[in-house]
Structure formats: C-alpha cells, structure tokens
Design an enzyme around this catalytic site. Structure first.
Site, PDB file in Angstrom:
ATOM      1  N   GLY A  29       0.832  -1.207   0.000  1.00  0.00           N
ATOM      2  CA  GLY A  29       0.000   0.000   0.000  1.00  0.00           C
ATOM      3  C   GLY A  29       0.860   1.246   0.000  1.00  0.00           C
ATOM      4  N   GLU A 105      -0.716 -10.463   3.656  1.00  0.00           N
ATOM      5  CA  GLU A 105      -0.345  -9.580   4.773  1.00  0.00           C
ATOM      6  C   GLU A 105      -0.644 -10.246   6.108  1.00  0.00           C
ATOM      7  OE1 GLU A 105      -1.164  -5.286   2.578  1.00  0.00           O
ATOM      8  OE2 GLU A 105      -2.761  -6.222   3.702  1.00  0.00           O
TER       9      GLU A 105
HETATM   10  C1  A5P Z   1      -3.212  -3.679   1.118  1.00  0.00           C
HETATM   11  O1  A5P Z   1      -3.900  -4.803   0.714  1.00  0.00           O
HETATM   12  C2  A5P Z   1      -3.861  -3.081   2.322  1.00  0.00           C
HETATM   13  O2  A5P Z   1      -4.087  -3.931   3.381  1.00  0.00           O
HETATM   14  C3  A5P Z   1      -3.164  -1.828   2.781  1.00  0.00           C
HETATM   15  O3  A5P Z   1      -2.286  -2.087   3.830  1.00  0.00           O
HETATM   16  C4  A5P Z   1      -4.190  -0.877   3.244  1.00  0.00           C
HETATM   17  O4  A5P Z   1      -5.174  -0.838   2.235  1.00  0.00           O
HETATM   18  C5  A5P Z   1      -3.621   0.510   3.484  1.00  0.00           C
HETATM   19  O5  A5P Z   1      -3.215   1.057   2.275  1.00  0.00           O
HETATM   20  P1  A5P Z   1      -2.722   2.543   2.148  1.00  0.00           P
HETATM   21  O6  A5P Z   1      -1.515   2.679   2.978  1.00  0.00           O
HETATM   22  O7  A5P Z   1      -2.454   2.726   0.681  1.00  0.00           O
HETATM   23  O8  A5P Z   1      -3.845   3.426   2.612  1.00  0.00           O
END
Ligand code: A5P
Length: 226
Positions: A29, A105
């Site tokens: 992300g 994750e």
């Molecule tokens: C990825 O699959 C997500 O779990 C991200 O960790 C979550 O969406 C946070 O993303 P951002 O940091 O882009 O907001």
C-alpha cells in the site's frame, strides 16, 4: 498533500525501529511504500536486513533499493512486519485489503514476532466498518459462495479492474468488497461467520495482530500506541 506527509512520517518512524540482522515483513500500500523507501535510505546508511514481501509491488520497490527479498517458504521466522491499514480502532482491530493483499499480509503478520501498523490519523476510527471489508474468495463456485454470504444479510461488490474484468489477487482469487450499512456490532462474530463459509479464503479483518501502532499526523509528527 498533507495526508501524504502524515503517511510518510509514520513510515519513516517505523523504519527507525528496524535493527541490524532483522528479517522484515513488508506490507503493501501507499503507507507501506513510504516505509520501504525510508528503509532503503537506512540500508544506504549501513543497516543490514533481509525482507519478505506481501506483494510483488512491495518486493519490486525493495529490490530497486537493493534490499534482499527472501521467499517466505525459505525463512523460519520474521522479526517484524510493518504494514498499513484502512481502518483501526482503539482495540487495534483493523480492516485491511484496500490493495487486495490482505491474505498474504495476514500470513506475514501472524508469522512475525511483531507487527507494526503505520497509519495516517484519518484511519483511526471509533469502530471499524465504515470502509468496505475485502473478502478473498476462491473462483471455484464463487457465485454460490456469495449466495451463502448473502444469507448472513451481507452484500458487496466484486472488485474489478478498469476494464471491468474481475480483479485477481496474487493468489489468483477474487475479492468481494462487503459494504456495511453501519459498523458491525461485533466484527469478530462477522469474521467468524464469513470464514466458516467454504470458498472464503480470508477476510480483511485483522484482530490481535498489531502491536505498536504509529500514527502520522498532517503536520508531520507521529505518536505511538504501545
Ligand atoms: C493492502 O492490501 C492493504 O491492506 C493496505 O495495507 C491498506 O489498504 C492501506 O493502504 P494505504 O496505505 O495505501 O492506505
């Protein structure tokens, strides 16, 4: 934008907590990417670490910065995983998966001695469930799986690509983004009901996984929940 400053601040703070010799789990992300960039800078200053990644994208960023990426099946443990979240409450319950990587994750976070969560202040909420809940679902029988989800009085939308084809995770599964009219009174119960349905791989609910939470603010400062 200030929100980027807040994300970057939390990522940088997390990078400061990484120590020589660690095997580091890389989340996915925008906020996790700021962490990886800050980690690359620390490695240029002499920090020696290895990493495992929750996504191809995070692995690519790390590799460009010469961080060695290990296959998760080649490591016996992960010291620390750093990852973002879409929402987090005061009990450190989270919704993740906006980027579609929540299954990997969660495996990484669960395999780590510690999970550090990095969020901007807008992600901190009194109760989780304002954002959609991503649920990863096997393509085999996915419509029947959805029918059983609807028996729980839940509904959502299949995540799509810009060309309207169904989005595929790196595990080659679909994602149903479940919309709640209001935050579920017991996210734990909703999670239990969902994961018992055959075909549901996992949900974006994360419970009892976060240890330290680093909150980045719009002015570039951070605070930590221990
Ligand atoms: C990825 O699959 C997500 O779990 C991200 O960790 C979550 O969406 C946070 O993303 P951002 O940091 O882009 O907001």
């Amino acid at each position: 934008m200030n929100i980027e400053i807040a994300k970057q601040a939390s990522g940088k703070k997390a990078a400061e907590l990484i120590e020589n010799g660690m095997i580091v789990g890389l989340g996915t992300g925008t906020t996790a990417s700021y962490f990886i960039e800050a980690l690359i800078l620390r490695c240029k200053e002499g920090l020696r670490i290895q990493a495992v990644s929750s996504s191809k994208k995070s692995a690519e960023i790390a590799k460009k910065g010469n961080i060695p990426i290990l296959d998760i099946n080649d490591v016996s443990h992960v010291d620390i995983t750093v990852d973002g979240a879409d929402e987090i409450d005061s009990k450190k319950r989270m919704i993740k998966g906006g980027g579609g990587a929540h299954v990997r994750e969660k495996i990484l976070a669960a395999s780590s001695k510690e999970m550090i969560v990095i969020v901007d202040e807008n992600k901190v909420v009194p109760s989780i469930g304002h954002v959609k809940l991503p649920v990863e679902i096997l393509p085999y029988g996915f419509q029947m799986t959805y029918t059983r989800i609807k028996y729980l009085n839940l509904s959502g939308n299949w995540r799509t690509n810009p060309d309207q084809s169904l989005f595929l995770t790196e595990n080659k599964n679909y994602i149903l983004d479940i919309h709640f009219d209001s935050p579920p009174p017991s996210p734990e119960k909703t999670n239990e009901q969902l994961i018992q349905i055959p075909g549901v791989v996992d949900t974006g609910f994360f419970f009892h996984l976060a240890s330290r939470v680093i909150i980045g603010h719009l002015d570039g400062t951070t605070n930590i929940w221990d």
